[in-house]
Design an enzyme around this catalytic site. Sequence first.
Site, PDB file in Angstrom:
ATOM      1  N   ASP A 107     -46.552  30.838 -21.244  1.00  0.00           N
ATOM      2  CA  ASP A 107     -48.032  31.337 -21.032  1.00  0.00           C
ATOM      3  C   ASP A 107     -48.489  32.753 -21.434  1.00  0.00           C
ATOM      4  OD1 ASP A 107     -47.550  30.812 -17.485  1.00  0.00           O
ATOM      5  OD2 ASP A 107     -47.121  32.706 -18.736  1.00  0.00           O
ATOM      6  N   HIS A 122     -38.372  30.358 -24.095  1.00  0.00           N
ATOM      7  CA  HIS A 122     -38.924  29.026 -24.761  1.00  0.00           C
ATOM      8  C   HIS A 122     -39.985  29.149 -25.631  1.00  0.00           C
ATOM      9  CE1 HIS A 122     -36.864  26.769 -21.060  1.00  0.00           C
ATOM     10  NE2 HIS A 122     -36.039  27.025 -22.222  1.00  0.00           N
ATOM     11  N   CYS A 130     -44.578  28.757 -39.044  1.00  0.00           N
ATOM     12  CA  CYS A 130     -44.629  27.687 -39.872  1.00  0.00           C
ATOM     13  C   CYS A 130     -43.392  26.850 -39.720  1.00  0.00           C
ATOM     14  CB  CYS A 130     -43.892  28.542 -41.338  1.00  0.00           C
ATOM     15  SG  CYS A 130     -43.729  27.430 -42.758  1.00  0.00           S
ATOM     16  N   GLY A 190     -39.615  30.578  -9.098  1.00  0.00           N
ATOM     17  CA  GLY A 190     -40.321  29.333  -9.542  1.00  0.00           C
ATOM     18  C   GLY A 190     -39.868  28.494 -10.541  1.00  0.00           C
ATOM     19  N   SER A 192     -37.149  24.952 -11.265  1.00  0.00           N
ATOM     20  CA  SER A 192     -36.308  23.876 -10.711  1.00  0.00           C
ATOM     21  C   SER A 192     -34.979  23.935 -10.716  1.00  0.00           C
ATOM     22  CB  SER A 192     -37.182  22.613 -11.260  1.00  0.00           C
ATOM     23  OG  SER A 192     -37.029  22.502 -12.712  1.00  0.00           O
TER      24      SER A 192
END
Length: 247
Positions: A107, A122, A130, A190, A192
Amino acid sequence: MSSPTIPHQLIEKIKQAQHIVVFTGAGISAESGVPTFRDAQTGLWAKYDPLELATPEAFQRDPKLVWEWYAWRREKINHVKPNAGHLALVELAQQVPQFTLITQNVDGLHQQAGSQNVIELHGNIHRIKCANKQNVVENWQQLDGSPPECPLCGDHLRPDIVWFGEALPVDAISNAFAAAEQCDVLFSIGTSSLVQPAASIPLEALQHGATVVEINPNPTPLTEQVTFSILGQAGQILPTLIRQLTA
Ligand code: OAD
């Protein structure tokens, strides 16, 4: 609500630390209103399972659907702001000689809060690349719902995000593990702790003798192994930790 308790020994460890690593997951953005990865999808996307959409096969099968899903997520993220947890990490970085921030989040809220040199395992939902040549494309036109074409080769553009089944960026993962091996204190905040190889980063720090701290309202597979487990929300715990550290 009473302030969460930060163990005194942890404050001392932080004060003595030369290198602190912070490793975050979707939970650090939860208090900004960004649903955690495994939270139910809302609205028209409720019928889709994220694990079905965030794959190269899904994009191959239906580039428009996947492109629209990310456009919807980008739009939601464009309306949220970093929270007190993100901001406290910017302050923490100033309290230690060396600081490495590693995130699984896409984000961009850590950078928006002011964190520098963020290791994004990630990718980043705001970056577009592209689908064929993998180069990042800065300027692209959003025509109708379908993915825009690469200005260089004409193939589809796609979000610069690591999809399930795809390898993580080599530099990001090797820098993350190198930092985990060298640090004195690692915070796992934060997450898992389910998705590999990212979930092994705190274990790497533990194996190299670091103090590992987990901040999460819920227990995870890591909880049993950490030096300190602080149950609660990052947006409350981190500002309290900074206040005690700088008192
Ligand atoms: P998850 O949604 O799996 O876990 C979010 C964690 O945050 C949970 O353990 C919650 O208990 C915790 N949490 C919720 N609110 C919190 C708060 N206010 N403060 C602190 N913790 C809070 O998200 P991740 O662990 O980030 O990978 O998921 C890891 C990866 O799994 C994602 O990056 C994604 C997914 O597969 C890719 O997309 C490649």
